[in-house]
Write a protein that holds these residues in place. Structure first.
Motif, PDB file in Angstrom:
ATOM      1  N   ILE A   1      -3.943  -3.251  -5.427  1.00 26.62           N
ATOM      2  CA  ILE A   1      -4.098  -2.053  -4.616  1.00 26.62           C
ATOM      3  C   ILE A   1      -4.833  -1.014  -5.453  1.00 26.62           C
ATOM      4  O   ILE A   1      -4.437  -0.736  -6.586  1.00 26.62           O
ATOM      5  CB  ILE A   1      -2.729  -1.478  -4.172  1.00 26.62           C
ATOM      6  CG1 ILE A   1      -1.850  -2.551  -3.517  1.00 26.62           C
ATOM      7  CG2 ILE A   1      -2.921  -0.268  -3.265  1.00 26.62           C
ATOM      8  CD1 ILE A   1      -2.389  -3.120  -2.236  1.00 26.62           C
ATOM      9  N   ALA A   2      -5.902  -0.447  -4.910  1.00 24.46           N
ATOM     10  CA  ALA A   2      -6.662   0.606  -5.581  1.00 24.46           C
ATOM     11  C   ALA A   2      -6.578   1.869  -4.732  1.00 24.46           C
ATOM     12  O   ALA A   2      -6.749   1.822  -3.513  1.00 24.46           O
ATOM     13  CB  ALA A   2      -8.116   0.184  -5.755  1.00 24.46           C
ATOM     14  N   VAL A   3      -6.299   2.990  -5.388  1.00 25.91           N
ATOM     15  CA  VAL A   3      -6.195   4.274  -4.708  1.00 25.91           C
ATOM     16  C   VAL A   3      -7.378   5.142  -5.124  1.00 25.91           C
ATOM     17  O   VAL A   3      -7.599   5.377  -6.313  1.00 25.91           O
ATOM     18  CB  VAL A   3      -4.867   5.001  -5.051  1.00 25.91           C
ATOM     19  CG1 VAL A   3      -4.761   6.318  -4.297  1.00 25.91           C
ATOM     20  CG2 VAL A   3      -3.676   4.111  -4.752  1.00 25.91           C
ATOM     21  N   ALA A   4      -8.152   5.607  -4.149  1.00 23.34           N
ATOM     22  CA  ALA A   4      -9.320   6.457  -4.412  1.00 23.34           C
ATOM     23  C   ALA A   4      -8.887   7.906  -4.602  1.00 23.34           C
ATOM     24  O   ALA A   4      -7.765   8.285  -4.238  1.00 23.34           O
ATOM     25  CB  ALA A   4     -10.315   6.345  -3.256  1.00 23.34           C
ATOM     26  N   GLU A   5      -9.791   8.711  -5.135  1.00 24.59           N
ATOM     27  CA  GLU A   5      -9.493  10.135  -5.346  1.00 24.59           C
ATOM     28  C   GLU A   5      -9.111  10.843  -4.058  1.00 24.59           C
ATOM     29  O   GLU A   5      -8.266  11.734  -4.054  1.00 24.59           O
ATOM     30  CB  GLU A   5     -10.709  10.839  -5.959  1.00 24.59           C
ATOM     31  CG  GLU A   5     -10.706  10.834  -7.457  1.00 24.59           C
ATOM     32  CD  GLU A   5     -11.806  11.713  -8.019  1.00 24.59           C
ATOM     33  OE1 GLU A   5     -12.060  12.810  -7.483  1.00 24.59           O
ATOM     34  OE2 GLU A   5     -12.416  11.278  -8.996  1.00 24.59           O
TER      35      GLU A   5
ATOM     36  N   CYS B   1       0.827  -1.207   0.000  1.00 24.93           N
ATOM     37  CA  CYS B   1       0.000   0.000   0.000  1.00 24.93           C
ATOM     38  C   CYS B   1       0.861   1.256   0.000  1.00 24.93           C
ATOM     39  O   CYS B   1       0.590   2.207  -0.745  1.00 24.93           O
ATOM     40  CB  CYS B   1      -0.935   0.002   1.200  1.00 24.93           C
ATOM     41  SG  CYS B   1      -2.264  -1.220   1.109  1.00 24.93           S
ATOM     42  N   ALA B   2       1.899   1.266   0.823  1.00 21.94           N
ATOM     43  CA  ALA B   2       2.781   2.428   0.898  1.00 21.94           C
ATOM     44  C   ALA B   2       3.513   2.655  -0.423  1.00 21.94           C
ATOM     45  O   ALA B   2       3.636   3.798  -0.888  1.00 21.94           O
ATOM     46  CB  ALA B   2       3.786   2.243   2.034  1.00 21.94           C
ATOM     47  N   ALA B   3       3.984   1.586  -1.039  1.00 24.90           N
ATOM     48  CA  ALA B   3       4.714   1.715  -2.302  1.00 24.90           C
ATOM     49  C   ALA B   3       3.808   2.244  -3.412  1.00 24.90           C
ATOM     50  O   ALA B   3       4.204   3.119  -4.189  1.00 24.90           O
ATOM     51  CB  ALA B   3       5.319   0.369  -2.695  1.00 24.90           C
TER      52      ALA B   3
END
Length: 96
Positions: free
Chosen positions: A56-60, A29-31
């Motif tokens: 890993i999915a990153v939201a707005e 997650c950090a990477a």
């Protein structure tokens, strides 16, 4: 960390105090979060580690969702005296 493409990261992890580890969800997650900040990846990334892969999915808003398999790699038990102390601490509602 190496970006093989905008949606595929290859990651190896060395954790302070633990040494080389084959997989880590927190590290993945950090990477991805760092790579996203640098504009190196898309919002959804497959992270391949020697011990397995995660998506890993990153939201707005910066929130992160991790999806992948989990498996038990160790088992153990607490010494009776420590277990009794932990039980007392949790019952009292304070953790020190």
């Amino acid at each position: 960390m190496r970006m093989a493409s905008r949606s595929l990261m290859e990651l190896e992890i060395f954790e302070r105090g633990a040494g080389y580890v084959t997989a880590s969800g927190a590290s993945a997650c950090a990477a991805v979060s760092a790579a996203r900040e640098l504009g190196l990846c898309d919002d959804r990334v497959e992270v391949r580690m020697p011990g397995g892969s995660l998506e890993i999915a990153v939201a707005e808003d910066g929130g992160i969702m991790m999806t992948g398999d989990a498996e038990q790699v160790a088992a153990g038990s607490f010494a009776p005296a420590l277990r009794a102390r932990l039980d007392r601490t949790l019952t009292a509602g304070t953790v020190r």
